[in-house]
Write an enzyme that holds these catalytic residues in place. Structure first.
Site, PDB file in Angstrom:
ATOM      1  CD1 TRP A  81      -5.096   3.231  -3.275  1.00  0.00           C
ATOM      2  CD2 TRP A  81      -3.806   4.961  -2.679  1.00  0.00           C
ATOM      3  NE1 TRP A  81      -4.715   3.038  -1.973  1.00  0.00           N
ATOM      4  CE2 TRP A  81      -3.922   4.092  -1.585  1.00  0.00           C
ATOM      5  CE3 TRP A  81      -3.045   6.120  -2.561  1.00  0.00           C
ATOM      6  CZ2 TRP A  81      -3.288   4.338  -0.362  1.00  0.00           C
ATOM      7  CZ3 TRP A  81      -2.422   6.370  -1.351  1.00  0.00           C
ATOM      8  CH2 TRP A  81      -2.542   5.481  -0.268  1.00  0.00           C
ATOM      9  N   GLY A  82      -3.074   4.522  -8.365  1.00  0.00           N
ATOM     10  CA  GLY A  82      -2.916   5.242  -9.632  1.00  0.00           C
ATOM     11  C   GLY A  82      -2.094   6.517  -9.528  1.00  0.00           C
ATOM     12  CG  ASP A 103      -9.928   1.972  -0.615  1.00  0.00           C
ATOM     13  OD1 ASP A 103      -8.890   2.014  -1.317  1.00  0.00           O
ATOM     14  OD2 ASP A 103      -9.904   1.855   0.620  1.00  0.00           O
ATOM     15  CG  ASP A 163      -2.310   0.513   0.943  1.00  0.00           C
ATOM     16  OD1 ASP A 163      -2.438   1.332   0.033  1.00  0.00           O
ATOM     17  OD2 ASP A 163      -3.261   0.151   1.660  1.00  0.00           O
TER      18      ASP A 163
HETATM   19  C1  GLA Z   1      -6.027   1.441   1.585  1.00  0.00           C
HETATM   20  C2  GLA Z   1      -6.209   0.450   0.437  1.00  0.00           C
HETATM   21  C3  GLA Z   1      -7.286  -0.546   0.787  1.00  0.00           C
HETATM   22  C4  GLA Z   1      -6.949  -1.253   2.101  1.00  0.00           C
HETATM   23  C5  GLA Z   1      -6.728  -0.226   3.199  1.00  0.00           C
HETATM   24  C6  GLA Z   1      -6.220  -0.858   4.484  1.00  0.00           C
HETATM   25  O1  GLA Z   1      -7.157   2.262   1.697  1.00  0.00           O
HETATM   26  O2  GLA Z   1      -6.533   1.133  -0.757  1.00  0.00           O
HETATM   27  O3  GLA Z   1      -7.459  -1.494  -0.254  1.00  0.00           O
HETATM   28  O4  GLA Z   1      -5.805  -2.043   1.913  1.00  0.00           O
HETATM   29  O5  GLA Z   1      -5.797   0.771   2.802  1.00  0.00           O
HETATM   30  O6  GLA Z   1      -6.003   0.067   5.505  1.00  0.00           O
END
Ligand code: GLA
Length: 370
Positions: free
Chosen positions: A161-162, A183, A126
């Site tokens: 996330w791009g 998300d 992440d």
């Molecule tokens: C981010 C990611 C999610 C998840 C959360 C966990 O928001 O984009 O997919 O892994 O963190 O905290």
């Protein structure tokens, strides 16, 4: 690691959020086998955020929370492996994970080694709390190389996330899949907006490294914990799953597969949709007017997805000349409905359907003489 088809599995985040634990993960592994998901092709059981203690140990290693994972992670990994499945975990390129647990920034080689020792086969990486002075691209490259240095085959699931148009470089740094958006929530507008945002970037997704448009919320019906969670209708879940399949995106289930209803289970185990998703050429669909998705499979089969993203009933028409089959060719398409199995026979020149709001029709077939 080299992969040739989009990864398929389950991830704890959308339904269980901050509360993954040993018995849950073991029960999910059981359900993967007993409820037919493994046979359908789902393989990875992934623990997302919130599995660790808030502090590293004296040797700088990550420590599983003993309340949640009383026997440690190797024990869970061994159980998942004993079911013929693969085991995934999560950490973060920043100094903390998104939920505030220790991140891997500056600890990449130690953490990669720890994951390999535990028997991890998949790592989601992440991007929260990434230092402003750091370089994001290099951070993903560093972890990719750290995983490689362990000598264990570990699928690298990058999740930034791009940011910095990650679809352009994640393949180069060694990611096997890369989250390209924020998300997903368990709503129609959420999966629709994700698809609209990424639909033109799938030319950069294919064997080895796939555009990850986040988890499947199919079957959650509002029981998740991420963002707005009004849930979707059955028709909307069909659209969601069919879109992920036609786009060749990773299929990571986010629902509680121990007790998902029959409709959604059958949908996520639909053999033809999964075969479309797993097609080895992984050609991105040609998209007409934002609602017709046309795709050619490796065996020359044609797939036509008609999606009504509108609220009202809509007529959708596809002219076969736009698919390279003009009337003069003397050819038509011999089509069937992928969801119902209904044979439609030989179609020539065009196909028109009237679709209810938020519903779709997925057709598949071969060229044939008329
Ligand atoms: C981010 C990611 C999610 C998840 C959360 C966990 O928001 O984009 O997919 O892994 O963190 O905290």
């Amino acid at each position: 690691m080299h992969i040739t088809t989009p990864p398929m599995g389950w991830n704890s985040w959308n339904t269980f959020g901050e509360n993954p634990d040993e018995s849950l993960i073991m029960e999910i592994a059981d359900a993967m086998v007993e409820k037919g998901y493994k046979e359908a092709g789902y393989e990875y059981v992934v623990i997302d955020d919130c599995w660790a203690l808030k502090e590293r140990d004296g040797n700088g290693k990550l420590v599983p929370d003993p309340q949640k994972f009383p026997h440690g992670m190797k024990y869970v990994a061994d159980y998942v492996h004993s079911k013929g499945l693969k085991f995934g975990m999560y950490t973060c390129a920043g100094v903390m994970t998104c939920a505030g647990y220790p991140g891997s920034y500056g600890h990449e080689y130690t953490d990669a080694k720890t994951f390999a020792e535990w028997g991890v086969d998949f790592l989601k990486y992440d991007y929260c709390f990434f230092p402003k002075t750091g370089n994001g691209k290099n951070a993903y490259l560093t972890m990719s190389l750290a995983l490689r240095a362990t000598g264990r085959d570990i699928l690298f699931s990058a999740c930034n996330w791009g940011c910095e148009e990650s679809w352009k470089w994640m393949r180069s740094v060694g990611a096997n899949m890369y989250r390209s958006t924020g998300d997903v929530f368990d709503t129609f507008t959420s999966f629709r907006d994700i698809v609209f945002a990424q639909k033109d970037n799938f030319s950069m997704s294919g064997p080895g490294c796939y555009n990850d448009i986040d988890m499947l919320t199919v079957g959650m019906y509002g029981k998740g914990h991420v963002g707005i969670k009004s849930g979707c209708t059955d028709d909307e879940y069909v659209m969601h799953f069919a879109l992920w399949c036609l786009l060749g995106a990773p299929l990571m289930m986010g629902g509680d597969i121990r007790n998902i209803n029959e409709f959604s289970r059958n949908l996520m185990q639909n053999k033809e949709l999964i075969a479309i998703n797993q097609d080895r050429e992984c050609r991105p669909p040609v998209i007409f007017a934002d609602r017709i998705y046309f795709k050619i499979l490796e065996n020359n089969e044609y797939v036509i997805g008609m999606f009504n993203f509108k609220d009202d009933k809509t007529k959708i028409n596809i002219a076969f000349k736009d698919l390279g089959i003009p009337y003069e060719s003397g050819m038509g398409l011999c089509l069937h409905n992928v969801i119902t199995g209904e044979e439609l026979g030989v179609m020539r020149d065009y196909y028109m359907a009237t679709l209810e709001g938020h519903s779709c029709l997925i057709l598949k077939g071969k060229l044939c003489e008329v």
